[in-house]
Design a protein around this motif. Structure first.
Motif: not given
Length: 302
Positions: A12-15, A38, A43, A73, A165
């Motif tokens: 995962g690479t999100g916020p 990711g 990212a 994720l 999101s």
């Protein structure tokens, strides 16, 4: 896994991966933050560069190089990857909710049980210093009569990093902050025996009435669309011991996640499941699923 540093990879690479997971994993004294994968390769490369680790273009390649994985994720993506990691023999640091269906959640639990890997689901409140201590203290008290939990956010307004999101827009407060409320109420009042009522309020707000195996009842109000000045978290318990309220947390998500990693390491080394393991995560999903079914029946006019 007995001693020494444990190699862990991040999916995962999100916020949330950037705010909590990457800093917590990189700063943990017993973890070797090995690499990141990711869904967006760019990212993953950017995040890997920030921490001097390797970006992996392939999940299985990352799994081959680590002892454990942390997953940041969306829950619909997390469940299948958690099964994949467990079947590869990798311990699991997971986020809430475990999945969006009990079937998917059960798949994670079964894979972990079959392979003997440890699992911890990161319910933030369960790993805060003050809040975890308070929950443990109330759990040993008898005679709780009722509980009330409010988890109200203004996620889709202002500068929230989660405003865009997709899964939160689709599933709303029930699935995003509902797990937090249940993670506090269940260890104190007992498992949910029945979702007695589930009704909609303004925006994505939902109100639940629950009965618990310990004999108590509880009410839960959840929202991601509350006015900014009305947002906040509160939990109140009433019973023979009197009235008590959940304390505010003084720490942020990074220290709490570091303690969740401690819990995963302890479970992996001792073989003793943590109270917030995948099985508990599944139970939370089952309660949310029952509430969602009731909410849908109200909308359908049944």
């Amino acid at each position: 896994m007995k001693g020494g540093s444990v190699r862990i990879g991040l999916l995962g690479t999100g916020p949330w991966a950037r705010i909590a997971y990457a800093p917590a994993l990189s700063g943990h004294p017993e973890l070797e933050f090995t690499g990141v994968w990711g869904r967006r390769k760019e990212a993953a490369g950017e995040l890997a560069g920030e921490y001097g680790i390797r970006p992996y273009p392939d999940v299985d390649a990352l799994l081959a190089d680590v002892d454990a994985v942390a997953i940041a994720l969306p829950p619909s993506v997390q469940a299948s990857l958690a099964v994949r990691a467990a079947r590869a023999g990798r311990h699991l640091l997971l986020d809430k909710p475990l999945a969006l269906t009990s079937e998917d959640g059960r798949g994670v639990v079964e894979a972990a049980e079959e392979t003997g890997v440890a699992s911890v689901v990161f319910f933030t409140t369960r790993f805060g210093v003050e809040t975890a201590g308070w929950i443990a203290e109330q759990a040993v008290e008898d005679g709780w009569f009722t509980g009330s939990a409010q988890w109200l956010g203004a996620v889709f307004s202002g500068d929230s990093p989660f405003a865009a999101s997709p899964w939160r827009h689709e599933k709303g407060a029930l699935w995003d902050v509902g797990p937090h409320a249940l993670s506090v109420l269940l260890p104190v009042l007992g498992d949910v025996e029945q979702v007695e009522a589930a009704v909609h309020g303004p925006g994505d707000t939902v109100h639940l009435v629950l009965t618990h195996t310990g004999g108590a009842s509880s009410t839960v109000t959840l929202s991601l669309t509350a006015p900014a000045h009305a947002a906040g978290v509160s939990v109140e318990l009433r019973g023979e011991a009197g009235v008590t309220t959940l304390p505010e947390r003084s720490d942020g998500p990074v220290p709490a996640l570091a303690r969740a990693a401690d819990a995963l390491l302890a479970a992996a080394r001792t073989g003793r499941p943590h109270p917030c393991d995948a099985a508990f995560g599944l139970r939370v999903v089952e309660v949310l699923e029952a509430a969602e079914t009731q909410l849908r029946s109200v909308l359908d006019g049944e």
